[in-house]
Motif scaffolding. Structure first.
Motif, PDB file in Angstrom:
ATOM      1  N   THR A  45       0.834  -1.205   0.000  1.00  0.00           N
ATOM      2  CA  THR A  45       0.000   0.000   0.000  1.00  0.00           C
ATOM      3  C   THR A  45       0.863   1.247   0.000  1.00  0.00           C
ATOM      4  OG1 THR A  45      -1.570  -1.241   1.347  1.00  0.00           O
ATOM      5  CG2 THR A  45      -1.934   1.139   1.165  1.00  0.00           C
ATOM      6  N   LEU A  46       1.898   1.225   0.810  1.00  0.00           N
ATOM      7  CA  LEU A  46       2.773   2.396   0.925  1.00  0.00           C
ATOM      8  C   LEU A  46       3.475   2.661  -0.410  1.00  0.00           C
ATOM      9  CD1 LEU A  46       3.843   4.594   2.728  1.00  0.00           C
ATOM     10  CD2 LEU A  46       5.534   3.010   3.638  1.00  0.00           C
ATOM     11  N   ASP A  47       3.957   1.584  -1.065  1.00  0.00           N
ATOM     12  CA  ASP A  47       4.598   1.753  -2.380  1.00  0.00           C
ATOM     13  C   ASP A  47       3.627   2.401  -3.363  1.00  0.00           C
ATOM     14  OD1 ASP A  47       7.047   0.790  -1.630  1.00  0.00           O
ATOM     15  OD2 ASP A  47       6.578  -1.303  -2.144  1.00  0.00           O
ATOM     16  N   ALA A  48       2.382   1.923  -3.334  1.00  0.00           N
ATOM     17  CA  ALA A  48       1.391   2.459  -4.274  1.00  0.00           C
ATOM     18  C   ALA A  48       1.104   3.933  -3.983  1.00  0.00           C
ATOM     19  CB  ALA A  48       0.105   1.630  -4.178  1.00  0.00           C
ATOM     20  N   LYS A  81       6.729  17.441   7.625  1.00  0.00           N
ATOM     21  CA  LYS A  81       5.264  17.519   7.753  1.00  0.00           C
ATOM     22  C   LYS A  81       4.569  16.524   6.833  1.00  0.00           C
ATOM     23  CE  LYS A  81       4.666  21.953   6.973  1.00  0.00           C
ATOM     24  NZ  LYS A  81       6.086  22.411   6.900  1.00  0.00           N
ATOM     25  N   LEU A  82       5.226  16.182   5.723  1.00  0.00           N
ATOM     26  CA  LEU A  82       4.580  15.305   4.751  1.00  0.00           C
ATOM     27  C   LEU A  82       4.446  13.864   5.235  1.00  0.00           C
ATOM     28  CD1 LEU A  82       5.977  17.103   1.702  1.00  0.00           C
ATOM     29  CD2 LEU A  82       3.570  16.538   2.046  1.00  0.00           C
ATOM     30  N   ALA A  83       5.160  13.517   6.318  1.00  0.00           N
ATOM     31  CA  ALA A  83       4.993  12.165   6.877  1.00  0.00           C
ATOM     32  C   ALA A  83       3.519  11.949   7.232  1.00  0.00           C
ATOM     33  CB  ALA A  83       5.885  11.987   8.107  1.00  0.00           C
ATOM     34  N   GLN A  84       2.917  12.955   7.846  1.00  0.00           N
ATOM     35  CA  GLN A  84       1.505  12.851   8.232  1.00  0.00           C
ATOM     36  C   GLN A  84       0.598  12.700   7.010  1.00  0.00           C
ATOM     37  OE1 GLN A  84      -0.244  12.001  10.810  1.00  0.00           O
ATOM     38  NE2 GLN A  84       1.829  11.803  11.631  1.00  0.00           N
ATOM     39  N   PHE A  85       0.959  13.397   5.935  1.00  0.00           N
ATOM     40  CA  PHE A  85       0.182  13.280   4.708  1.00  0.00           C
ATOM     41  C   PHE A  85       0.164  11.820   4.230  1.00  0.00           C
ATOM     42  CE2 PHE A  85       0.593  12.836   0.087  1.00  0.00           C
ATOM     43  CZ  PHE A  85      -0.633  13.325  -0.335  1.00  0.00           C
ATOM     44  N   VAL A 116      -2.354   6.364   3.543  1.00  0.00           N
ATOM     45  CA  VAL A 116      -2.346   4.918   3.797  1.00  0.00           C
ATOM     46  C   VAL A 116      -3.569   4.523   4.622  1.00  0.00           C
ATOM     47  CG1 VAL A 116      -1.121   3.031   4.963  1.00  0.00           C
ATOM     48  CG2 VAL A 116       0.157   4.671   3.569  1.00  0.00           C
ATOM     49  N   MET A 117      -3.916   5.349   5.606  1.00  0.00           N
ATOM     50  CA  MET A 117      -5.110   5.064   6.415  1.00  0.00           C
ATOM     51  C   MET A 117      -6.346   5.011   5.530  1.00  0.00           C
ATOM     52  SD  MET A 117      -4.410   4.478   9.508  1.00  0.00           S
ATOM     53  CE  MET A 117      -3.129   4.706  10.734  1.00  0.00           C
ATOM     54  N   ARG A 118      -6.416   5.948   4.565  1.00  0.00           N
ATOM     55  CA  ARG A 118      -7.588   5.978   3.689  1.00  0.00           C
ATOM     56  C   ARG A 118      -7.669   4.703   2.851  1.00  0.00           C
ATOM     57  NH1 ARG A 118      -8.424  10.953  -0.286  1.00  0.00           N
ATOM     58  NH2 ARG A 118      -7.783   9.331  -1.745  1.00  0.00           N
ATOM     59  N   GLU A 119      -6.521   4.319   2.304  1.00  0.00           N
ATOM     60  CA  GLU A 119      -6.466   3.113   1.467  1.00  0.00           C
ATOM     61  C   GLU A 119      -6.827   1.851   2.248  1.00  0.00           C
ATOM     62  OE1 GLU A 119      -5.938   2.850  -1.830  1.00  0.00           O
ATOM     63  OE2 GLU A 119      -5.998   5.047  -1.835  1.00  0.00           O
TER      64      GLU A 119
END
Ligand code: ADP
Ligand code: MG
Ligand code: ZN
Length: 464
Positions: A413-416, A434-438, A443-446
């Motif tokens: 999922t993370l790769d995608a 900050k983009l770590a949270q993005f 990933v949470m959404r997926e």
């Protein structure tokens, strides 16, 4: 109660090493597990002409302990306690004797038993001797190795009144005391590593009769062996009495493997320590401002935290209250007190009344979170449903399809997600944290919230 109907009487002496950066009277590092004899200097080796300088932080932690145990903090002085032992290079130990810093406190057990604290004084630890040979004891050892890293480490010795009445109560006392010591930040409370050491004074009597002669039992290195040692020692004394004998005052050694206590030394061999005031140290007299600052710096103690927990959870039975108590008093219970408090103070408090939570359900839920079966987000979702329906957390989690996704699925999922957001990925790699949270959010959404946020961040860091 012993098998013959005598009452067990116990008073405990607990030594706790203080979590200071340096030793009590010198600048040597105070750290467990370092290469032997590397944290030593003329002061802690007792070389002629060296002088002790009292560690301010150690005094502060001793005051924190005294405050937490509701002691009176008093002006105090240091004494020399003279005896020879190879692990004590100075041939005396600096300790507080008849004028200790903390006196007259008490500790209340979860079941309401109040245990008097006679004193809690400051002293220095000795070095550590290791007997090399089959038994690990002096007798039959081939060699003895001495490590002076521990010599001069700050200790507080906490002496209870003889208010405990069973092995189980002794265990409950040390459990609560340990939780308090950890909460004050004074100690890490590790009995196995010897940073918390317990000596038990045990006697037996006819209920209501004056106290009997006591024996002091040493060498218990777990809560379980403390309880066993007290129970065994009380039965041994009861058997002596039943056979028409009298109990002799002596120091005994707990033999964990044999499950019994054996004599170490008798009263006749008791040391005469020739205490005299330490001439190289000034009297210690913390002023009211300092005492108040220490008191103000203390977080809520376990007992107060339990009260908050129980209050927020609403009406609970005694059994449930004990269960909550064990969660916040016992760090090895699997649920960290911090986690329990955070969840209760935030999530449970936000629910408002009425709700259908009970203590045992919340404890079970927190255990699932502590084991990593549920993420923080999932735990909060399950808690909501528990409050509405009163169902078990297991059943709710299963019905909601909440298991965390496995590592492989998470990686894919993370790769995608990264492939779909190349701009953000480039900025993250250039240092825009900050983009770590993005990415966590994507990933949470997926995954429908089934990923563990920490694992996502770890995955990001690995790929960076
Ligand atoms: P000492 O200075 O010889 O160590 P203390 O009076 O300071 O003696 O007592 C040490 C410990 O022994 C304390 O924890 C106290 O509660 C406990 N104790 C004293 N008398 C008894 C007794 N009769 N039975 C059990 N414990 C006792
Ligand atoms: Mg003693
Ligand atoms: Zn030193």
């Amino acid at each position: 109660m012993t098998a013959t109907g005598l009452e067990t009487v116990v008073g405990l002496e607990v030594h706790t090493e203080l979590k200071t950066a340096t030793k009590l009277f010198c600048g040597c590092r105070n750290r467990f597990g370092d290469e032997p004899n590397t944290n030593v200097c003329p002061v802690c080796l007792g070389l002629p002409g060296s002088l002790p300088v009292l560690n301010r932080r150690a005094v502060e932690l001793a005051m924190a302990i005294g405050t937490a145990l509701e002691c009176e903090i008093r002006p105090s002085i240091f004494h020399r306690k003279n005896y020879f032992y190879p692990d004590m290079p100075k041939d005396y130990q600096i300790s507080q004797y008849d004028e200790p810093i903390n006196v007259g406190g008490h500790l209340t057990l979860p079941d309401g038993t109040v245990v008097g604290i006679v004193r809690a004084h400051i002293e220095e630890d000795t070095g550590k001797t290791t007997h090399v040979g089959e038994t690990g004891r002096i007798h039959g050892a081939d060699r003895a190795l001495v490590d002076y890293n521990r010599a001069g480490v700050p200790l507080v010795e906490i002496v209870s009144a003889p208010d405990l009445r069973s092995g189980e109560a002794a265990r409950a006392y040390v459990t609560e005391l340990r939780a308090i010591l950890v909460a004050t930040g004074a100690s890490d409370g590790r009995m196995e590593e010897g940073s918390l050491r317990v000596d038990a004074n045990v006697s037996v009597r006819e209920p209501g009769a004056p106290f009997g002669t006591r024996c002091e039992v040493k060498n218990m290195n777990s809560l379980r062996s403390l309880q066993r040692a007290v129970e065994h020692e009380a039965e041994r004394q009861a058997a002596v009495v039943a056979a028409g004998g009298t109990v002799e005052q002596e120091t005994r050694h707990w033999d964990e493997d044999a499950g019994r206590t054996v004599p170490l030394r008798s009263k006749e061999e008791a040391y005469d320590y020739r205490y005299f005031p330490e001439p190289d140290l000034l009297p210690l007299a913390p002023d009211a401002t300092w005492r108040a600052a220490v008191a103000a710096s203390l977080p809520p103690m376990p007992r107060a935290r339990r009260a908050v927990l129980v209050e927020r959870l609403g009406t609970v039975t005694d059994a449930q209250r004990d269960q909550v108590a064990s969660v916040v008093a016992d760090d090895d219970g699997g649920v960290a007190p911090q986690l329990a408090l955070a969840r209760v103070a935030n999530e449970v408090a936000a629910l408002g009344d009425p709700h259908r939570l009970d203590a045992s359900g919340v404890v079970a839920l927190l255990a699932m979170e502590a084991r990593g079966d549920l993420s923080a987000t999932q735990t909060k979702a399950v808690l909501q449903r528990m409050a509405e329906t009163g169902e078990d957390p297991d059943a709710i989690a299963a019905a909601m399809g909440l298991e965390q996704i496995g590592e492989d699925a998470l990686d894919a999922t993370l790769d995608a997600v990264i492939a779909a957001h190349t701009d953000e990925w480039a900025r993250y790699r250039e240092g825009d944290e900050k983009l770590a949270q993005f990415f966590v959010g994507q990933v949470m959404r997926e995954t429908g919230g089934k990923a563990d946020g920490k694992a996502v961040v770890a995955g990001l860091v690995r790929r960076r």
